[in-house]
Design a protein around this motif. Structure first.
Motif, mmCIF file in Angstrom:
data_model
loop_
_atom_site.group_PDB
_atom_site.id
_atom_site.type_symbol
_atom_site.label_atom_id
_atom_site.label_comp_id
_atom_site.label_asym_id
_atom_site.label_seq_id
_atom_site.Cartn_x
_atom_site.Cartn_y
_atom_site.Cartn_z
ATOM 1 N N MET A 35 -10.623 -7.897 -3.554
ATOM 2 C CA MET A 35 -10.919 -6.498 -3.252
ATOM 3 C C MET A 35 -10.293 -6.179 -1.905
ATOM 4 N N GLN A 36 -9.546 -5.111 -1.864
ATOM 5 C CA GLN A 36 -8.866 -4.737 -0.632
ATOM 6 C C GLN A 36 -9.775 -3.881 0.245
ATOM 7 N N ASN A 37 -9.606 -4.030 1.543
ATOM 8 C CA ASN A 37 -10.277 -3.161 2.502
ATOM 9 C C ASN A 37 -9.489 -1.857 2.601
ATOM 10 N N ASN A 38 -10.080 -0.854 3.227
ATOM 11 C CA ASN A 38 -9.344 0.385 3.478
ATOM 12 C C ASN A 38 -8.228 0.120 4.475
ATOM 13 N N ASN A 39 -7.160 0.896 4.377
ATOM 14 C CA ASN A 39 -5.997 0.804 5.260
ATOM 15 C C ASN A 39 -5.431 -0.612 5.382
ATOM 16 N N PRO A 40 -5.146 -1.268 4.255
ATOM 17 C CA PRO A 40 -4.606 -2.624 4.355
ATOM 18 C C PRO A 40 -3.159 -2.607 4.850
ATOM 19 N N THR A 41 -2.726 -3.730 5.373
ATOM 20 C CA THR A 41 -1.336 -3.901 5.783
ATOM 21 C C THR A 41 -0.450 -3.712 4.556
ATOM 22 N N ARG A 42 0.714 -3.109 4.762
ATOM 23 C CA ARG A 42 1.623 -2.861 3.638
ATOM 24 C C ARG A 42 3.021 -3.385 3.970
ATOM 25 N N TYR A 43 3.716 -3.820 2.922
ATOM 26 C CA TYR A 43 5.131 -4.142 3.059
ATOM 27 C C TYR A 43 5.922 -2.846 3.062
ATOM 28 N N GLU A 81 -4.966 7.800 4.881
ATOM 29 C CA GLU A 81 -3.647 7.313 5.282
ATOM 30 C C GLU A 81 -2.813 6.951 4.045
ATOM 31 N N ALA A 82 -3.422 6.237 3.118
ATOM 32 C CA ALA A 82 -2.725 5.863 1.878
ATOM 33 C C ALA A 82 -2.396 7.098 1.047
ATOM 34 N N LEU A 83 -3.298 8.063 1.032
ATOM 35 C CA LEU A 83 -3.059 9.292 0.276
ATOM 36 C C LEU A 83 -1.865 10.053 0.856
ATOM 37 N N GLY A 84 -1.780 10.127 2.174
ATOM 38 C CA GLY A 84 -0.642 10.783 2.813
ATOM 39 C C GLY A 84 0.667 10.055 2.524
ATOM 40 N N LEU A 85 0.632 8.723 2.577
ATOM 41 C CA LEU A 85 1.818 7.927 2.276
ATOM 42 C C LEU A 85 2.222 8.115 0.814
ATOM 43 N N TYR A 86 1.244 8.149 -0.077
ATOM 44 C CA TYR A 86 1.482 8.372 -1.507
ATOM 45 C C TYR A 86 2.208 9.704 -1.721
ATOM 46 N N ALA A 87 1.714 10.764 -1.090
ATOM 47 C CA ALA A 87 2.336 12.083 -1.232
ATOM 48 C C ALA A 87 3.755 12.078 -0.671
ATOM 49 N N SER A 88 3.962 11.413 0.470
ATOM 50 C CA SER A 88 5.309 11.400 1.059
ATOM 51 C C SER A 88 6.275 10.591 0.205
ATOM 52 N N TYR A 89 5.825 9.481 -0.384
ATOM 53 C CA TYR A 89 6.693 8.683 -1.253
ATOM 54 C C TYR A 89 7.047 9.443 -2.534
ATOM 55 N N ILE A 90 6.093 10.186 -3.072
ATOM 56 C CA ILE A 90 6.378 10.995 -4.266
ATOM 57 C C ILE A 90 7.466 12.016 -3.931
ATOM 58 N N LEU A 104 10.977 3.069 -4.157
ATOM 59 C CA LEU A 104 10.073 4.214 -4.020
ATOM 60 C C LEU A 104 9.153 4.326 -5.229
ATOM 61 N N ASP A 105 9.710 4.220 -6.418
ATOM 62 C CA ASP A 105 8.892 4.295 -7.633
ATOM 63 C C ASP A 105 7.848 3.185 -7.666
ATOM 64 N N PHE A 106 8.244 1.986 -7.241
ATOM 65 C CA PHE A 106 7.322 0.861 -7.210
ATOM 66 C C PHE A 106 6.185 1.119 -6.217
ATOM 67 N N ALA A 107 6.538 1.605 -5.026
ATOM 68 C CA ALA A 107 5.531 1.886 -4.002
ATOM 69 C C ALA A 107 4.582 2.989 -4.461
ATOM 70 N N VAL A 108 5.101 4.012 -5.151
ATOM 71 C CA VAL A 108 4.247 5.091 -5.670
ATOM 72 C C VAL A 108 3.240 4.514 -6.666
ATOM 73 N N THR A 109 3.699 3.646 -7.556
ATOM 74 C CA THR A 109 2.800 3.041 -8.543
ATOM 75 C C THR A 109 1.750 2.164 -7.866
ATOM 76 N N GLU A 110 2.166 1.349 -6.903
ATOM 77 C CA GLU A 110 1.226 0.486 -6.186
ATOM 78 C C GLU A 110 0.174 1.311 -5.436
ATOM 79 N N LEU A 111 0.617 2.373 -4.767
ATOM 80 C CA LEU A 111 -0.336 3.218 -4.043
ATOM 81 C C LEU A 111 -1.270 3.935 -5.009
ATOM 82 N N ASN A 112 -0.745 4.326 -6.172
ATOM 83 C CA ASN A 112 -1.582 4.951 -7.185
ATOM 84 C C ASN A 112 -2.705 4.003 -7.613
ATOM 85 N N LEU A 113 -2.363 2.744 -7.852
ATOM 86 C CA LEU A 113 -3.367 1.752 -8.242
ATOM 87 C C LEU A 113 -4.374 1.519 -7.114
ATOM 88 N N TYR A 114 -3.873 1.447 -5.884
ATOM 89 C CA TYR A 114 -4.763 1.269 -4.733
ATOM 90 C C TYR A 114 -5.726 2.445 -4.602
#
Length: 150
Positions: free
Chosen positions: A31-39, A98-107, A79-89
């Motif tokens: 289970m991931q914590n909020n705001n986890p480190t990302r590649y 923070e993840a939601l903002g990153l998700y929107a910017s990657y889309i 980008l497509d991969f990161a969008v899918t990963e963030l969607n799952l997260y």
């Protein structure tokens, strides 16, 4: 002729009966914590996850051999991969702003990148066809024939 009686195997605790008392597998999903480190997007595509905390030990050997070229197509894939990963997260962490903002910017980046790529090299899949000239998907040059993968 009478068939011999087949008795089921008597397996030890912690083993299943198929095939022949094989050890049971115990899946683990961290289970991931909020705001986890990302590649970065490219690292995520190479490692198979956006989140280092989800790395699997056996992937280290694959990662050492996986070097992706720096091309427009690889960037779109990342980008497509990161969008899918963030969607799952976000499915499990919907309050992570923070993840939601990153998700929107990657889309947005993926959409802009796809538009630029398609304008230069043609459609990436048949859903992006302009059908005024009929179904030309198989007649058009593929992106790599126009340098879209180089």
């Amino acid at each position: 002729m009478e068939k011999p009686e087949v008795k089921p195997a008597v397996c030890e605790v912690g083993q299943g009966t198929l095939p022949g008392c094989a050890a049971l597998a115990f899946p683990y999903i961290p289970m991931q914590n909020n705001n986890p480190t990302r590649y970065s997007r490219t690292e995520a595509l190479q490692t198979g996850t956006l989140f280092p905390g989800l790395d699997l030990p056996f992937k280290a050997a694959i990662q050492a051999r996986t070097k992706l070229p720096n091309t427009a197509l690889v960037e779109l894939m990342a980008l497509d991969f990161a969008v899918t990963e963030l969607n799952l997260y976000l499915d499990t962490h919907p309050q992570d702003q923070e993840a939601l903002g990153l998700y929107a910017s990657y889309i947005k980046l993926a959409k802009e990148g796809r538009e630029k790529y398609t304008a230069k090299y043609g459609p990436l899949d048949s859903a992006e066809l302009v059908l005024e000239d009929g179904y030309t998907w198989l007649n058009d040059p593929w992106p790599w024939e126009l340098g879209g993968n180089g």
